[in-house]
Motif scaffolding. Structure first.
Motif, short mmCIF file in Angstrom:
data_model
loop_
_atom_site.label_atom_id
_atom_site.label_comp_id
_atom_site.label_asym_id
_atom_site.label_seq_id
_atom_site.Cartn_x
_atom_site.Cartn_y
_atom_site.Cartn_z
N MET A 46 3.13 96.40 36.59
CA MET A 46 4.28 97.21 36.20
C MET A 46 4.15 97.78 34.79
O MET A 46 3.40 97.27 33.97
CB MET A 46 5.55 96.36 36.27
CG MET A 46 6.09 96.27 37.68
SD MET A 46 7.47 95.17 37.81
CE MET A 46 6.62 93.68 38.28
N ILE A 47 4.95 98.81 34.56
CA ILE A 47 5.05 99.38 33.22
C ILE A 47 5.92 98.44 32.37
O ILE A 47 6.82 97.77 32.89
CB ILE A 47 5.67 100.79 33.32
CG1 ILE A 47 5.40 101.60 32.06
CG2 ILE A 47 7.15 100.76 33.63
CD1 ILE A 47 5.58 103.09 32.29
N HIS A 48 5.60 98.33 31.07
CA HIS A 48 6.40 97.49 30.17
C HIS A 48 6.51 98.17 28.81
O HIS A 48 5.80 99.13 28.52
CB HIS A 48 5.73 96.11 29.98
CG HIS A 48 5.57 95.33 31.24
ND1 HIS A 48 6.63 94.79 31.93
CD2 HIS A 48 4.45 94.97 31.93
CE1 HIS A 48 6.18 94.14 33.00
NE2 HIS A 48 4.87 94.24 33.03
N ASN A 49 7.37 97.61 27.97
CA ASN A 49 7.50 98.08 26.59
C ASN A 49 8.17 97.00 25.75
O ASN A 49 8.35 95.87 26.23
CB ASN A 49 8.26 99.42 26.54
CG ASN A 49 9.73 99.29 26.97
OD1 ASN A 49 10.21 98.19 27.24
ND2 ASN A 49 10.41 100.40 27.04
N HIS B 150 12.73 92.56 23.40
CA HIS B 150 12.74 92.41 24.86
C HIS B 150 12.20 93.66 25.52
O HIS B 150 12.17 94.74 24.91
CB HIS B 150 14.16 92.13 25.36
CG HIS B 150 15.16 93.23 25.08
ND1 HIS B 150 15.34 94.30 25.93
CD2 HIS B 150 16.01 93.42 24.04
CE1 HIS B 150 16.27 95.09 25.43
NE2 HIS B 150 16.68 94.60 24.27
N CYS B 151 11.80 93.50 26.77
CA CYS B 151 11.35 94.66 27.55
C CYS B 151 12.56 95.51 27.87
O CYS B 151 13.66 95.01 28.11
CB CYS B 151 10.66 94.19 28.83
SG CYS B 151 9.82 95.53 29.71
N ALA B 152 12.38 96.82 27.87
CA ALA B 152 13.51 97.74 28.06
C ALA B 152 13.14 98.91 28.96
O ALA B 152 13.53 100.04 28.70
CB ALA B 152 14.04 98.22 26.71
N VAL B 153 12.37 98.62 29.99
CA VAL B 153 12.12 99.64 31.01
C VAL B 153 13.38 99.73 31.87
O VAL B 153 14.30 98.92 31.72
CB VAL B 153 10.87 99.29 31.85
CG1 VAL B 153 9.63 99.29 30.97
CG2 VAL B 153 11.04 97.96 32.57
N PRO B 154 13.47 100.71 32.76
CA PRO B 154 14.74 100.87 33.49
C PRO B 154 15.25 99.61 34.20
O PRO B 154 16.43 99.35 34.19
CB PRO B 154 14.43 102.00 34.47
CG PRO B 154 13.48 102.86 33.70
CD PRO B 154 12.59 101.88 32.97
N TYR C 249 15.77 92.76 35.25
CA TYR C 249 14.76 92.04 36.04
C TYR C 249 13.60 91.55 35.15
O TYR C 249 13.15 90.41 35.25
CB TYR C 249 14.27 92.99 37.15
CG TYR C 249 13.02 92.60 37.88
CD1 TYR C 249 12.82 91.30 38.34
CD2 TYR C 249 12.04 93.56 38.16
CE1 TYR C 249 11.66 90.97 39.04
CE2 TYR C 249 10.89 93.23 38.86
CZ TYR C 249 10.71 91.94 39.30
OH TYR C 249 9.58 91.61 39.98
N HIS C 250 13.16 92.41 34.25
CA HIS C 250 12.03 92.03 33.39
C HIS C 250 12.41 90.93 32.41
O HIS C 250 11.64 90.01 32.16
CB HIS C 250 11.52 93.26 32.64
CG HIS C 250 10.74 94.21 33.51
ND1 HIS C 250 9.50 94.71 33.17
CD2 HIS C 250 11.03 94.74 34.73
CE1 HIS C 250 9.07 95.52 34.14
NE2 HIS C 250 9.99 95.56 35.08
N ILE C 251 13.62 91.01 31.85
CA ILE C 251 14.06 89.98 30.90
C ILE C 251 14.27 88.65 31.62
O ILE C 251 13.85 87.59 31.15
CB ILE C 251 15.33 90.43 30.17
CG1 ILE C 251 15.03 91.62 29.26
CG2 ILE C 251 15.92 89.28 29.36
CD1 ILE C 251 16.27 92.31 28.71
N GLY D 171 11.25 86.78 32.01
CA GLY D 171 10.63 86.19 30.83
C GLY D 171 10.31 87.11 29.67
O GLY D 171 9.80 86.65 28.66
N MET D 172 10.63 88.41 29.79
CA MET D 172 10.15 89.34 28.76
C MET D 172 11.13 89.47 27.59
O MET D 172 11.84 90.49 27.44
CB MET D 172 9.85 90.71 29.36
CG MET D 172 8.70 90.65 30.34
SD MET D 172 7.96 92.26 30.66
CE MET D 172 6.83 92.42 29.28
N TYR D 173 11.14 88.44 26.75
CA TYR D 173 11.94 88.50 25.52
C TYR D 173 11.34 87.50 24.53
O TYR D 173 10.60 86.59 24.91
CB TYR D 173 13.41 88.18 25.80
CG TYR D 173 13.64 86.73 26.19
CD1 TYR D 173 13.41 86.29 27.49
CD2 TYR D 173 14.05 85.79 25.25
CE1 TYR D 173 13.58 84.95 27.84
CE2 TYR D 173 14.23 84.46 25.59
CZ TYR D 173 13.99 84.04 26.88
OH TYR D 173 14.14 82.72 27.23
CU CU Z 1 8.59 94.71 31.29
#
Ligand code: CU
Length: 375
Positions: free
Chosen positions: A145-148, A187-191, A195-197, A200-202
């Motif tokens: 997936m794309i992430h940021n 944290h991740c902030a894709v659309p 779901y990403h947070i 675990g994405m933080y």
């Molecule tokens: Cu992400």
């Protein structure tokens, strides 16, 4: 403390270069993942994104993708950069890697996590007010997936979300100055950021005040998030993410450091301190939806900086401090008597049934004038 006054380069051993190109990714995972919505900053229709995710997940079980299985995602609360003694500014070069991994939430329960650096919460970043950070976000090529990254410590559009957004196999670099002090989430902030947070994405970035922070005997780092899976908590096997449960905000796991009771003797081991030592705790709530009511059972926060607002005067002797999603807290503790201290979310069903527990064991001689049992 003998820890270094530097951030480690947050690149671990996994080799990103497995020869899997972005082009192949697009061919196999579906170009919808990168459709205009993402990069133009407009809302991407969730249905379209979900479809592409299913495609990606399907591919993940085949030979093209290999989301690695790891033994542990729980961050070690002690594994953080040390106090900053420097009184001048510097520039940090920091790399945050997005890593999708399969790991256990508890024994026998597997889940596909999304992480920074393979750990939850992501690596704690520590800088001094006035420092400049050259931040590279690297999306590993075997991700799906794309992430940021969106930093709440950043003055700038999206906290850097657009500037760091990239698909698997690519990296992007931005630069920011840490102008205001405090503990802040990233944290991740894709659309589909919820779901990403949740997966675990933080993590937490600490911007120390320019005058620094006082020494303590220990510093620990914790993060809380809730996980929504499609099976009952504890049911063995691979659990998938349950988007509807997330929309309803009914998690089946609420965890501190990514796994059920991760930092206890039931799992990766409790923390140890000695009687009369002191500790400072950095706490981040990823959420995405549930506020932590952070409380030390058998103890008290001698100082509490709500929202991680370290330039404010601390509140004293606070029992339970709310840490909402998208925020942090800084807490100090004394350990005048021996015994276990249980760090919990005091919404206690989350402790009894969903995993929100960490333990600090205090070693040392009894002090009966303060506490005595069996009289
Ligand atoms: Cu992400």
């Amino acid at each position: 403390m003998d820890r270094q006054d530097e951030n480690k380069v947050m690149k671990k051993d996994l080799d990103a270069n497995d020869g899997y190109s972005r082009k192949k990714f697009l061919e196999n995972a579906g170009a919808a993942l990168l459709s205009g919505g993402f990069l133009a900053g407009t809302a991407l229709p969730f249905a379209a994104n979900a479809k592409s995710r299913e495609t990606a997940s399907g591919a993940a079980s085949g030979s093209m993708f290999s989301v690695p299985e790891v033994k542990r995602v729980a961050a070690d609360p002690r594994d953080i950069p040390g106090l900053i003694k420097r009184r001048t500014s510097k520039t940090h070069e920091i790399t945050l890697e997005s890593r999708e991994v399969v790991a256990e939430i508890e024994d026998g329960v597997k889940f596909t996590y999304m992480t920074y650096g393979g750990q939850v919460p992501g690596p704690m970043i520590r800088v001094r007010q006035g420092d400049t950070v050259k931040l590279t976000h690297k999306n590993l090529s075997n991700n799906t997936m794309i992430h940021n990254v969106d930093f709440h410590a950043v003055y700038g559009p999206g906290g850097g979300a657009e500037a760091t957004m990239c698909p698997p196999g690519q990296s992007r670099t931005m630069q920011f100055q840490a102008t205001y002090p405090g503990a802040f989430i990233y944290h991740c902030a894709v659309p589909r950021l919820d779901y990403h947070i949740s997966s675990g994405m933080y993590g937490l970035i600490l911007v120390e005040p320019s005058e620094g922070l006082p020494d303590v005997d220990h510093e620990f780092y914790f993060g809380q998030n809730e996980i929504y899976t499609n099976k009952k908590a504890g049911q063995k096997g691979k659990h998938k993410f349950d988007t509807q449960a997330m929309k309803d905000e009914i998690p089946n796991y609420v965890v501190i450091n990514g796994e059920k009771q991760a930092i206890t003797d039931n799992r990766h081991g409790a923390l140890m301190v000695k009687r009369d030592e002191t500790a400072r705790i950095y706490f981040v709530t990823g959420g995405p939806n549930v506020t932590s009511n952070f409380h030390p059972i058998g103890n008290v926060w001698t100082k509490s900086w709500r929202e991680g607002a370290i330039n404010s005067n601390p509140e004293r002797f606070v029992q339970t401090c709310a840490v909402p999603p998208g925020s942090c807290g800084i807490f100090e503790m004394d350990f005048p008597v021996p015994g276990p201290i249980k760090l919990v979310d005091h919404a206690l069903s989350r402790v009894a049934h969903k995993g929100a527990l960490a333990v600090i064991n205090v070693e040392g001689k009894e002090r009966p004038e303060i506490f005595a049992a069996n009289l």
